[in-house]
Design a protein around this motif. Structure first.
Motif, PDB file in Angstrom:
ATOM      1  N   ILE A 289      46.175  47.185  45.082  1.00  0.00           N
ATOM      2  CA  ILE A 289      45.172  46.619  45.966  1.00  0.00           C
ATOM      3  C   ILE A 289      44.155  45.861  45.129  1.00  0.00           C
ATOM      4  O   ILE A 289      43.666  46.374  44.119  1.00  0.00           O
ATOM      5  CB  ILE A 289      44.467  47.715  46.776  1.00  0.00           C
ATOM      6  CG1 ILE A 289      45.485  48.542  47.567  1.00  0.00           C
ATOM      7  CG2 ILE A 289      43.417  47.132  47.704  1.00  0.00           C
ATOM      8  CD1 ILE A 289      44.888  49.783  48.204  1.00  0.00           C
ATOM      9  N   LEU A 290      43.837  44.635  45.524  1.00  0.00           N
ATOM     10  CA  LEU A 290      42.833  43.848  44.809  1.00  0.00           C
ATOM     11  C   LEU A 290      41.439  44.337  45.193  1.00  0.00           C
ATOM     12  O   LEU A 290      41.081  44.383  46.375  1.00  0.00           O
ATOM     13  CB  LEU A 290      42.976  42.364  45.158  1.00  0.00           C
ATOM     14  CG  LEU A 290      41.946  41.427  44.512  1.00  0.00           C
ATOM     15  CD1 LEU A 290      42.118  41.410  43.001  1.00  0.00           C
ATOM     16  CD2 LEU A 290      42.047  40.024  45.080  1.00  0.00           C
ATOM     17  N   ASN A 291      40.670  44.713  44.198  1.00  0.00           N
ATOM     18  CA  ASN A 291      39.271  45.081  44.406  1.00  0.00           C
ATOM     19  C   ASN A 291      38.473  43.781  44.501  1.00  0.00           C
ATOM     20  O   ASN A 291      38.141  43.168  43.491  1.00  0.00           O
ATOM     21  CB  ASN A 291      38.782  45.942  43.240  1.00  0.00           C
ATOM     22  CG  ASN A 291      37.342  46.394  43.402  1.00  0.00           C
ATOM     23  OD1 ASN A 291      36.629  45.937  44.291  1.00  0.00           O
ATOM     24  ND2 ASN A 291      36.906  47.282  42.528  1.00  0.00           N
ATOM     25  N   TYR A 292      38.179  43.364  45.729  1.00  0.00           N
ATOM     26  CA  TYR A 292      37.622  42.027  45.919  1.00  0.00           C
ATOM     27  C   TYR A 292      36.207  41.917  45.353  1.00  0.00           C
ATOM     28  O   TYR A 292      35.805  40.840  44.894  1.00  0.00           O
ATOM     29  CB  TYR A 292      37.623  41.657  47.408  1.00  0.00           C
ATOM     30  CG  TYR A 292      37.559  40.173  47.632  1.00  0.00           C
ATOM     31  CD1 TYR A 292      38.632  39.347  47.289  1.00  0.00           C
ATOM     32  CD2 TYR A 292      36.423  39.572  48.170  1.00  0.00           C
ATOM     33  CE1 TYR A 292      38.574  37.990  47.479  1.00  0.00           C
ATOM     34  CE2 TYR A 292      36.369  38.210  48.363  1.00  0.00           C
ATOM     35  CZ  TYR A 292      37.446  37.421  48.011  1.00  0.00           C
ATOM     36  OH  TYR A 292      37.388  36.069  48.195  1.00  0.00           O
ATOM     37  N   ASP A 293      35.428  43.000  45.354  1.00  0.00           N
ATOM     38  CA  ASP A 293      34.092  42.966  44.750  1.00  0.00           C
ATOM     39  C   ASP A 293      34.195  42.670  43.262  1.00  0.00           C
ATOM     40  O   ASP A 293      33.432  41.866  42.714  1.00  0.00           O
ATOM     41  CB  ASP A 293      33.378  44.305  44.972  1.00  0.00           C
ATOM     42  CG  ASP A 293      33.073  44.555  46.444  1.00  0.00           C
ATOM     43  OD1 ASP A 293      33.000  43.555  47.189  1.00  0.00           O
ATOM     44  OD2 ASP A 293      32.947  45.725  46.834  1.00  0.00           O
TER      45      ASP A 293
END
Length: 749
Positions: A294-298
């Motif tokens: 999962i990409l940690n968008y922050d």
């Protein structure tokens, strides 16, 4: 951790809660620092991160009672006996702490990546190796799992909050629209010619902009792109016939793009892709439940500072995914395939319905494609007419990083043409692509990153899960498809295929000719059943199912019958395992259970050619035993991977197929394929499903099945479909689906 250059400010911003930061901040510090203290006893649900846990009883004066008083107060109000009693209570409540060494943490981290839930034997072995007690090892893993879960929950909460904000904005816009369309006095909706004219005018303007875009695209393609399918034997030749004489120095700006801006764009995209492909936590977090990253968008925003102005729009969704795998093809041919648009389409026939190289912006004189920059167009699809396609304009950049490492970078250009409405660009690519590493044995390691922004569009409920989860257009699907078709190329070129994998064909030339014909048949099937806007689908209701029908005119294509061709497609959900459904549809012995064109007569397999390691990846020829079809044979092509399976077949004259089996050219053999596309539905919590055997129950999701038939409706291209013909072909498709349900006893499913 690969990305050691993360600074402390990024870590500090990531943890919003002070209490949570005490337990989690140590995870992303420099690996050379000693880890924070860890509690000897822990609880997986306590919220601790595994590196530091502060006892609440010690820190809170409200909880401590007398233990929270000062020394002076104790001297005044209490006796010496009371002081001693308080000290004993404080000692009993105080927890024991143990400080792990850097080496201990490194070893446990390595095991955690492989197995987040070690068994008793693994914990015992690790405790002996590190000099810790099994209890310490157990609670370290518990705290580490809790830490990951907390990060995932925070990320999911952030996504849900963003989704709620978008829904509120949509709701507000809809209320404004309704308010404007209502009479302020009586509250009833207004309807007049002016409103209807305005709506019609808007539709005409949108269509006009589409036509302008199409004209400009065709002008750019004229004389530069030969849009046609090449055979597998010529797909991966060393050179191409494309004219690549254009030079970056003389590039004047096709589609209004400036050369300096393009060079800056691709270099920035290359830097971002290499980091996205190599960085791990905290940029990418692996889900314990699904195993997906999962990409940690922050963290992504902190690292790359992208322009997020478009993301503020309420109808924009972001899809980011990453996957790695081994591909059975040498690096030179793989790079060549990505840079030749026809070869690229053949690598992903199920996912790319149309593609074109609009212009070669820069090309080296050498044939290795290092430094080549191309402006490209692609239309991405699913094998169903019910899910809209995705159209993308993007720049592709090929760069040799080291002698055994290449990068293929795709990034969208924000403004394609001044006179094209920006609203028509429904999808754009953030820096995406793949890093290809040579394994020195004819294999490559490919790390694929897919990062797309799309306008939200209506998707049927049964397909919504796999689209939202990224299974339809995500990196895992691209990687699985690439591995499957590279394996097909290797088997096609092989000269030492075992006899058991080449039954029924005596010569190598005959084997290649059959494989080439089967591949062309599957390409035609995938190309004609998608939701491309070049296909006009009409909906027909039959037996409670929505069946879609379209026609096309074939005037000079030798690969299929001349005249009017009709395509009939039905997509539905079934409570069946996708593996069981695929095995059933390709099984010769059970074909009569669903194929009503056989009239109950069985078939006999006379050719079986492997085209991959999985037994389901094969090409077979079946001889019909029906008295009416003694001179008809069935050519069948089956392909499967973890995300999609297809079974495609066509009916051919026995004489034509025997000629191909001897090695004759198959390009003039007309095929009109039928078949099935099978996808898992992406839902991981479903009731027990029906499988081939009653004792084999599965908790995985069901299947998304697409049934597609093509018919030669009339020898004249100017003919029209009759009502009787449509009734017959839709009944055939409906009965086929009903027979499949009966075979699995799920008519009511």
């Amino acid at each position: 951790m690969d990305n050691n250059n993360y600074n402390n400010s990024h870590t500090k911003n990531y943890f919003a809660s002070p209490a949570l930061s005490l337990s989690l901040a140590g995870v992303f510090r420099n690996a050379g620092a000693v880890a924070a203290a860890e509690v000897e006893e822990g609880d997986e649900g306590s919220g601790g991160g595994g590196y530091c846990r502060v006892d609440q009883v010690e820190n809170s004066s409200e909880n401590n009672g007398l233990a929270g008083q000062s020394d002076d107060e104790e001297g005044i109000d209490g006796s010496a006996e009371e002081d001693e009693e308080v000290e004993n209570k404080k000692k009993k409540k105080r927890k024991k702490y143990h400080r792990h060494t850097v080496e201990q943490i490194r070893v446990m981290e390595a095991l955690f990546k492989e197995s987040p839930h070690p068994d008793e034997k693994q914990r015992q072995q690790l405790s002996k190796q590190l000099g810790l007690s099994p209890r310490q090892v157990k609670f370290w893993f518990q705290n580490r799992r809790t830490q990951i879960k907390a990060i995932q929950e925070r990320h999911e909460n952030s996504l849900l909050k963003s989704e709620m904000d978008k829904l509120r904005e949509e709701n507000r816009a809809m209320r404004e629209t309704i308010k404007k369309a209502c009479c302020p006095n009586c509250g009833f909706a207004t309807s007049n010619n002016d409103t209807a004219m305005t709506t019609e005018e808007q539709q005409l303007r949108i269509e006009n902009a589409r036509l302008k875009a199409e004209i400009e695209k065709l002008r750019g393609m004229q004389g530069k792109v030969a849009d046609g399918a090449s055979s597998p034997s010529s797909s991966f030749s060393a050179g191409t016939n494309q004219n690549t004489k254009s030079s970056f120095d003389y590039y004047t700006g096709f589609f209004g793009l400036e050369k300096s801006r393009i060079l800056e764009l691709v270099n920035s995209a290359l830097d971002e892709l290499t980091k996205m492909a190599s960085y791990r936590e905290p940029l990418w977090i692996r889900s314990i439940e699904t195993g997906r990253e999962i990409l940690n968008y922050d963290e992504y925003i902190c690292q790359f500072s992208p322009d997020t102005s478009q993301n503020k729009q309420p109808k924009i969704s972001i899809e980011a995914s990453r996957e790695s795998g081994i591909v059975f093809l040498d690096i030179a041919r793989l790079v060549q395939a990505f840079m030749d648009v026809n070869q690229w389409k053949e690598l992903f026939p199920c996912m790319i319905s149309k593609a074109a190289t609009l212009d070669v912006i820069y090309a080296e004189e050498s044939e290795n494609r290092d430094g080549t920059i191309q402006l490209m167009f692609a239309e991405l699809q699913m094998l169903t007419p019910t899910v809209p396609t995705r159209e993308l304009y993007f720049v592709r950049y090929c760069k040799k990083l080291t002698p055994d490492r290449w990068a293929i970078v795709d990034v969208s250009v924000d403004k394609i043409e001044e006179n094209i409405d920006a609203s028509l660009e429904k999808c754009r690519k953030n820096p995406s692509g793949c890093i290809i590493e040579d394994q020195a044995n004819g294999h490559c390691k490919v790390t694929w990153v897919e990062h797309i922004e799309c306008q939200k569009i209506a998707v049927p409920t049964m397909y919504r899960s796999i689209v939202i989860n990224g299974l339809a257009f995500g990196a895992r699907h691209w990687m699985a498809t690439l591995q499957l078709h590279c394996e097909r190329i290797v088997f096609f070129m092989a000269t030492n295929v075992p006899t058991k994998d080449s039954n029924g064909v005596s010569t190598l030339a005959g084997r290649k000719s059959i494989l080439k014909l089967a591949h062309r048949m599957s390409l035609s099937f995938c190309h004609n059943i998608g939701a491309s806007r070049y296909n006009t689908w009409q909906k027909v209701s039959k037996g409670g199912e929505d069946i879609r029908v379209t026609t096309r005119k074939n005037i000079n294509e030798p690969g299929e019958p001349q005249g009017l061709v009709a395509c009939v497609v039905l997509s539905t959900w079934l409570p069946l395992s996708s593996i069981a459904l695929f095995d059933f549809l390709r099984d010769e012995s059970r074909r009569t259970e669903w194929d009503i064109t056989l009239s109950g007569s069985p078939t006999q397999t006379i050719v079986n050619l492997a085209k991959g390691q999985h037994r389901g990846n094969s090409v077979t020829v079946h001889k019909m035993k029906s008295a009416e079809k003694t001179n008809k044979w069935l050519l069948q092509d089956s392909s499967t991977n973890a995300y999609e399976s297809i079974v495609v077949y066509t009916e051919l004259d026995a004489d034509s197929l025997q000629s191909v089996m001897t090695g004759c050219d198959s390009s003039k053999v007309a095929v009109l394929p039928y078949g099935f596309s099978i996808l898992p539905d992406g839902l991981e919590t479903k009731p027990l499903l029906i499988t081939m055997r009653k004792e084999e129950k599965s908790s995985e999701g069901g299947s998304l099945l697409t049934v597609a038939y093509q018919f030669h409706a009339n020898s004249s291209p100017l003919a029209k479909l009759t009502t009787e013909f449509v009734e017959n072909v839709t009944s055939l498709v409906s009965c086929t689906l009903l027979n499949i349900k009966k075979a699995f006893q799920c008519e009511d499913g």
